[in-house]
Design an enzyme around this catalytic site. Structure first.
Site, short mmCIF file in Angstrom:
data_model
loop_
_atom_site.label_atom_id
_atom_site.label_comp_id
_atom_site.label_asym_id
_atom_site.label_seq_id
_atom_site.Cartn_x
_atom_site.Cartn_y
_atom_site.Cartn_z
CE LYS A 1 7.13 0.43 2.98
NZ LYS A 1 6.12 -0.29 3.86
CD GLN B 1 3.60 -2.84 3.06
OE1 GLN B 1 4.89 -2.78 3.09
NE2 GLN B 1 2.73 -1.92 3.25
CG ASP C 1 7.46 -1.39 9.26
OD1 ASP C 1 7.93 -0.40 8.77
OD2 ASP C 1 6.85 -2.16 8.87
#
Ligand code: NAD
Length: 293
Positions: free
Chosen positions: A53, A97, A120
């Site tokens: 990412k 994460q 997200d």
């Protein structure tokens, strides 16, 4: 019939190029989009995901910062870090994460992220906006699946979309995306899960079958209607002594035989996976752009 292979890698590259152009426009206006990644502990797969990412950010000119607290960080300490990132005006997107260590409540952490930095799309505020059809940050993987279908010329309107999996990250937001009265949506949607009875009977009714259950090669040709589109979200490791790593990645779909029944199918790797990262870039730019309004 041999299915068309939907090239997620190429489509994701196209989106990243568009994102790069947008970053340049933002920079001209004095804003450099910045993503803060929080990687807790030492989980090998999570490290790889975060690395990919951040690399994608770098390639298109998005700045990124990385926080790597150890797995022993307490929940209050992690919440304090999130709070600092929420208040840092140079940070536009926050990515925590998952999974987090067992002693930390993931929901609490997700709820602590400022919804305007929730790139997200996991915060209940953004999930709620998605459900009622408002503009919002959408979970990257299902948003990527919609984009993949759109850019492949596959119209889901009026089609029966069957989704296997009801997670908050993939299955449920996927259903909420394609059911909307919007472009790239208007589908008739069925969600299947671990308690679904007669799964093959339902999947065989799908015009578009989206598999997100996390079981290697689970979807067999007898579960797929002739000519259906099959989207494979699954990423599973299986033993492969012939590879250096000793394993290979496969999807939830038994690719070769299903390709003989479907009209189009996504490969693993190279299908949905690259789209997830591309959509994270899109969401981070969106977060930065919101500041200009
Ligand atoms: P999850 O484990 O949270 O959810 C799996 C879902 O599948 C559950 O809702 C469960 O009810 C359902 N399920 C399990 N077994 C079933 C069965 N036999 N029949 C019907 N339904 C069943 O997983 P997730 O986070 O949604 O991820 C699913 C898969 O997608 C995993 O392989 C994951 O690695 C992959 N994934 C890929 C990406 C990507 O970028 N391509 C992103 C996220 C997840």
């Amino acid at each position: 019939m041999t299915a068309k292979i939907i090239d997620g890698k190429a489509i994701a590259a196209q989106i990243r190029q568009e994102a790069k152009n947008e970053v340049e426009v933002l920079k001209d206006r004095g804003v450099t989009p910045c993503l803060a990644a929080v990687l807790v502990g030492d989980v090998a797969a999570s490290k790889v995901y975060v690395k990919n990412k951040r690399k994608a950010c770098e390639n298109i000119g998005i700045a990124s910062v990385l926080h790597t607290p150890t797995a022993e960080i307490s929940e209050p300490e992690l919440l304090k870090l999130i709070d600092e990132l929420n208040h840092d005006q140079a940070i536009h997107g926050i990515l925590v994460q998952l999974p987090l260590p067992k002693h930390i409540d993931e929901t609490k952490v997700i709820e602590a992220i400022d919804p305007s930095k929730d790139v997200d799309g996991f915060h209940p505020y953004n999930v709620g906006r998605l459900v009622i059809g408002l503009d919002t940050f959408r979970s990257c993987t299902p948003a990527g699946v919609q984009e993949l279908l759109l850019r492949s010329g596959i119209d889901v309107a009026g089609q029966h979309v069957v989704i296997i999996g009801r997670s908050n990250i993939v299955g449920k937001p996927m259903a909420n995306i394609v059911v909307q009265k919007q472009k790239g949506a208007n589908a008739t949607v069925t969600i299947c899960h671990s308690r679904t009875r007669n799964l093959p009977e339902i999947t065989r009714q799908a015009d578009i079958l989206i598999s997100a259950l996390g079981q290697p090669q689970f979807v067999k040709p007898d579960m797929v209607k002739q000519g259906a589109v099959v989207i494979d979200v699954g990423i599973n490791r299986i033993d492969d002594p012939s590879s250096d790593k000793g394993y290979k990645l496969v999807g939830d779909v038994d690719f070769e035989p299903v390709s003989k029944v479907a009209s189009a199918v996504t490969p693993v790797p190279g299908g949905v996976g690259p789209m997830t990262v591309a959509m994270l870039m899109v969401n981070t730019i969106k977060a930065a752009r919101m500041l200009l309004k």
